[in-house]
Design an enzyme around this catalytic site. Structure first.
Site: not given
Lengths: 436, 242, 382
Positions: A103, A145-147
């Site tokens: 993201i 830092v992902e979804m």
């Protein structure tokens, strides 16, 4: 590739602006996202029967629901990142990036592993911190830092706001939407991504002409001189080319701060620190390279990462936990020279002395592990990598591979390559001064 | 002290091993490759001469040219003819008793008979394949021991094994310890498949010893296997054990 | 292409090779000069007995006055590390054992805080040649802490200790360290089995180098050295903690493999009047510990290869280490360190490479296994 991704992003923004309701996604997942048939040569039926969890049996409705969730951008904080953002069916369920971008264009520390055959893994993630696909699925959704979702409640709330999901969850699970069931559905879909049926599988089933002579030689090297088989194990019961264990093969030691960080972590442990303190350190510093150690806090796991399976490698490049190797030749070069030295290097990683021709044969063998649906893609990637390998071999170190130099050779050399403390200490020891 | 006998025996066998390794064993191996043969008289009519296992009685099959394989019925016919021939020459004898007389002795406790006089002929349950003298037992034992000793020599000599870095088997496996031949076949994780002892010997030759793997029929591999099994005499078989 | 794509480690190795080439070219006279200068500086400070071979960085040799003052009765706890049984061949023949020895050096150099000294536990060489012993000395030079040398049978029986003593001094000596009396023994003497057999020095060495040949005599400290030991201990009070370093185990474990010291009973008798005695030995290449009366015994790990446990005679207190995986040259090998407690007892940490370290506490041994039991192996010996 990067440009392409940016363009896709722009298109997505345009799409979002143009619609009043946020859509599940801009594009259809495509044929490669479909659940796979189990009617494949080399499919390990016995193993399959062992890995489907009793509390989450496969049903067509659950799989369909999982698939919808897998491809739904709304599972992320900004509505742009779905699971397939990093696990793209057309890229062997990876993103083909060194490390994944989540993201707000943030990059993580590790290479996205494939979903293909992930159902057979005894642990999930490079460091095995999740025991099951269900546990695994819950983590990226909440990773900043992902979804980027804030909490399971936030995810559940968001899904409940979409009427058709409420209905489907009630039908599949007989209850309200909850975070565990979201994970169960996604895991069920992932368990349909089975990839065998490769030329190698047909070869082992008796078709002696299914793979090239070069690949046959490669299989022999794989079992012998290359020492590959001991970790990338294959047998008909478990034909996955992995031992599912964790080994320090010297990938992290490419980075110069690996050893100081490891020593610091060990010192903290020795002082009787709690695992939480290590976790804190891991967040505050760049300790991702310590791998399995961050999970177990056991010294022998420093720099250890899970042995990955070897099927469909030509659609899941680049390689290793940090995506540091571009080609299969680079990857084999890494092993051939005995890895990158560090004090925690697995004792099984030794110089192999493989010739160029033997490396080519090994790659030919690895290429024969491609499932039919990826055949064309893999062929193109093979050609690219082959071409590149003829001129560009950043990891090649023939002398080290042949044991002719360095710590392995007559020159004695230093023990731990570019990161050992030995070099700076040498000048300080009076017994070592002088000479010619 | 319990160790005393070990000391004596150990010293004696080791000294014997060193000597035999140099002098006796190559001859022993040659003997193995060429078992003793009974000379067969030449054919008179261009056929094939077949001899009975008494080493004397022979007939010629005229229809079978040298090098040809007899059919099963031909074979049976030949056996009958040979026996008929033997009975003709020994009208008063019984085949089984006659062969037992060649030196009958019981199966059990063979060496205990060595110092006594040979048993009277015709009194045992002897037959062709179980009537052996104490010398037979000695010969077998000596041959077996030579085979084992040859294995012991290779086991202790990295050069004989074809090693390249000075590593020999006994460096990790004194007296063959921790080779556990009784546990094969078993799943061997280094090979990621079910292995026999010889597979693991070859693996060790290729990896820690840094030599070239041996063919399953290579006399060295066979001798190594013999030595390793000999070290575990009396241990129950327990295949698949980890 | 080679030059353009020189990897980081290639560059490092080249630099490293240059330094080591210079080191190898160091002739004997300049070497002695360097060692003498080092030793002179140390002796001048009254730190080390002059007869033991010491590789000392001056900075590390100074006693830690601050911690000495803070300790109990002026006898602070201290630690020492060990490297043992490296079994080096000539570098042209075998790099595997060199690599392992270097790994151990790297380990002890990384210890923070640094150990007071590093014990080398014997069997530096595989077949005792000058080249092997000199290679070993070169490798041990990289150790930052002072090195205490002990001899093993693989170092001795080619020339009956001539080269080893030339390089490292007498094989038995003693010193006092922070309230503990330390004795280093030469425990691998053997009765002459070679003259009657007309063995060459090489044959004698090869015979001693094998465990299971039965030809050699058994190890012994021997009468003269036992007398020396009696005299050495005569002035030491029975409440002083005693540390004994010997290559062979100072008890009778397994005769057939010479895991054995023939006059162990006599040596133990000499040590009996002391309250706390700890024997640290090499030779057996395995996790091995024992308690006999007042004496605690710890075996050291080898860097080169692990031995299997003997079929008989294993001390009941020993917890076996897991069987080794031959795929991994480091598995069941390693190095370690000892923590000498304020009361003079010793806890031992087995630093098993590619496994978790195992701590064996003095209390485990002295309680005869009632407390502090180390973890059990999953796969014990066959």
């Amino acid at each position: 590739m990067f440009d392409e991704r940016l363009w896709t992003g722009l298109l997505l923004i345009v799409a979002v602006v143009g619609l009043s309701a946020v859509p599940a996604r801009a594009q259809e997942p495509g044929p490669l996202a479909e659940p796979k048939s189990r009617n494949q040569v080399g499919f390990p039926a016995e193993l399959y029967s062992w890995v489907i969890p009793a509390d989450n049996p496969q049903t067509p409705e659950k799989i369909a629901l999982g698939k919808e969730l897998f491809f739904d951008d709304r599972l992320s904080e900004d509505g742009k990142i779905s699971c397939d953002h990093c696990h793209v069916p057309n890229k062997g369920f990876t993103d083909q990036l060194p490390t994944s971008m989540g993201i707000h264009n943030q990059f993580g520390q590790r290479n996205a592993p494939t979903i293909l055959n992930a159902l057979f893994s005894t642990t999930q993630f490079w460091d095995g911190r999740a025991a099951t696909l269900e546990d695994q699925a819950k983590q990226p959704i909440l990773n900043p830092v992902e979804m980027g979702m804030k909490s399971p409640d936030e995810v559940v709330g968001k899904i409940k706001g979409i009427p058709e999901y409420n209905e489907k969850f009630r039908k599949v699970f007989g209850r309200e939407v909850n975070y565990d069931d979201i994970a169960r559905a996604i895991a069920s879909y992932e368990r349909t991504q089975i990839a065998f049926d490769s030329p190698f599988d047909r070869y082992m089933a008796g078709d002696r002409r299914a793979i090239s002579d070069s690949a046959i030689r490669g299989w022999s090297i794989f079992n012998g001189k290359g020492r590959c088989m001991s970790c990338h194990g294959w047998n008909p019961t478990q034909p996955l080319f992995t031992d599912f264990k964790f080994h320090n093969i010297g990938v992290s030691a490419h980075k110069s701060d690996f050893v100081p960080l490891a020593r610091k972590a060990l010192a903290i442990l020795a002082q009787g620190a709690s695992p939480e303190q290590i976790d804190k350190l891991a967040i505050q510093t760049d300790m991702s390279g310590l791998g399995r150690f961050l999970v177990t806090k056991q010294p022998h796991d420093i720099g250890g990462f899970r042995t990955m399976g070897l099927r469909n490698l030509l659609v899941t490049q680049p390689y290793f936990h940090d995506g540091s190797q571009q080609t299969l030749w680079d990857t084999i070069d890494h092993y051939n020279k005995g890895g990158v030295q560090n004090p925690y290097l697995d004792g099984g990683i030794v110089p192999l002395g493989l010739s160029e021709a033997e490396e080519d044969d090994l790659v030919a063998f690895l290429a024969s592990l491609t499932s039919p649906e990826y055949e064309q893609m893999a062929k193109e990637e093979y050609d690219l990598q082959f071409k590149r390998s003829r001129t560009d071999r950043p990891q090649r170190d023939t002398e080290a591979a042949m044991g002719l130099k360095g710590r392995n050779g007559p020159g004695l050399g230093g023990p731990f390559g570019d990161i050992g403390p030995g070099q700076s200490e040498m000048g300080e020891n009076p017994a070592l001064l002088g000479g010619d | 002290m319990s160790f005393k006998p070990n000391q004596t025996v150990g010293a004696a066998t080791a000294a014997a091993a060193i000597l035999s390794a140099i002098v006796i064993l190559p001859a022993a191996l040659r003997a193995q490759q060429a078992p003793p043969a009974h000379p067969v008289p030449p054919p008179k009519n261009g056929g094939t001469v077949v001899m009975l296992c008494d080493g004397k009685t022979s007939i010629e099959i005229k229809s079978l040219k040298p090098g040809e394989q007899p059919t099963e019925s031909q074979g049976r016919e030949v056996a009958n003819e040979l026996m008929a021939e033997w009975r003709k020459e020994h009208p008063d004898e019984h085949w089984q008793m006659a062969q037992a007389d060649a030196g009958a002795k019981p199966h059990a406790d063979p060496m205990s008979q060595a110092s006594k006089s040979p048993p009277a002929t015709g009194q045992q349950q002897g037959d062709t394949y179980a009537s052996f003298t104490s010398r037979d037992y000695k010969v077998w034992q000596a041959e077996t021991q030579k085979f084992v000793d040859e294995g012991k020599r290779i086991f202790h000599d990295w050069k004989a094994l074809g090693g390249t870095i000075g590593v020999s088997c006994d460096m990790c496996h004194p007296d063959g310890a921790n080779t556990h031949p009784e546990t094969y076949p078993k799943y061997q994780v280094q090979l990621q498949r079910v292995a026999l002892l010889r597979d693991m010997i070859d693996w060790c030759i290729e990896n820690p010893v840094k030599g070239k793997t041996l063919d399953p029929n290579d006399p060295k591999l066979r001798a190594l296997e013999a030595y390793i099994y000999a070290q575990r005499k009396g241990v129950p078989l327990d295949y698949g054990k980890h | 292409m080679a030059a353009r794509h020189k990897s980081v480690e290639t560059k490092f190795m080249e630099e490293r090779d240059r330094v080591l080439r210079a080191l190898r070219n160091l002739d004997r006279r300049s070497f002695i000069k360097v060692v003498a200068a080092t030793a002179g500086a140390v002796i001048a400070k009254g730190l080390m007995p002059p007869h033991s071979f010491q590789l000392v960085t001056i900075a590390n040799a100074a006693p830690d006055k601050a911690s000495a003052a803070s300790g109990m009765n002026g006898q602070p706890p201290f630690t020492f590390a060990y490297i043992s049984d490296t079994h080096l061949y000539e570098r042209t023949l075998n790099q595997r054992f060199i690599r392992a020895a270097l790994k151990a050096v790297e380990d002890v150099n990384a210890l923070d805080p640094q150990p007071d000294f590093v014990l080398f536990g014997g069997d530096l060489a595989q077949l005792g040649t000058p080249q092997q012993l000199e290679l070993g000395r070169e490798i041990l030079k990289e150790v930052k802490a002072p090195v205490k040398m002990m001899v093993g049978e693989h170092d001795w029986f080619l020339d009956l200790g001539e080269k080893w003593q030339e390089l490292f001094g007498p094989p038995n000596y003693s010193f006092d360290w922070k309230g503990v009396h330390v004795v280093v023994l030469m425990s691998v003497h053997e009765k002459d089995f070679w003259t009657a057999r007309r063995m060459t020095p090489e044959e004698r060495m090869a015979t001693v180098a094998g465990l299971d040949n039965g030809v050699q005599s058994r190890f012994e400290v021997g009468e003269p050295q036992r007398e020396w030991l009696k005299n050495d201990l005569a002035k030491v009070s029975s409440s002083t903690p005693i540390l004994v370093f010997s290559h062979s185990p100072l008890y009778k474990y397994y005769y057939n493999w010479n895991f054995w010291t023939d006059d162990a009973d006599q040596v133990q008798a000499i040590l009996r009047r002391f309250d706390k005695v700890t024997v640290i030995h090499g030779h057996t290449h395995q996790m091995l510990f024992n308690q006999i009366g007042n004496i605690s015994f710890y075996g050291m790990l080898s860097t080169a290869w692990p031995w299997p446990y003997a079929p008989q005679g294993l001390p009941a207190l020993t917890i076996q280490m897991n069987r080794a995986d031959p795929f991994d040259q480091f598995d069941a090998c390693g190095d370690g360190r000892m923590e000498v407690r304020a009361d003079g007892l010793v806890d031992k940490i087995y630093n098993l490479w590619d496994r978790n370290p195992v701590t064996v506490k003095a209390d485990y041994l002295r309680s005869r296994g009632k407390i502090d039991r180390p973890p059990a192996p999953q796969f014990a010996s066959y």
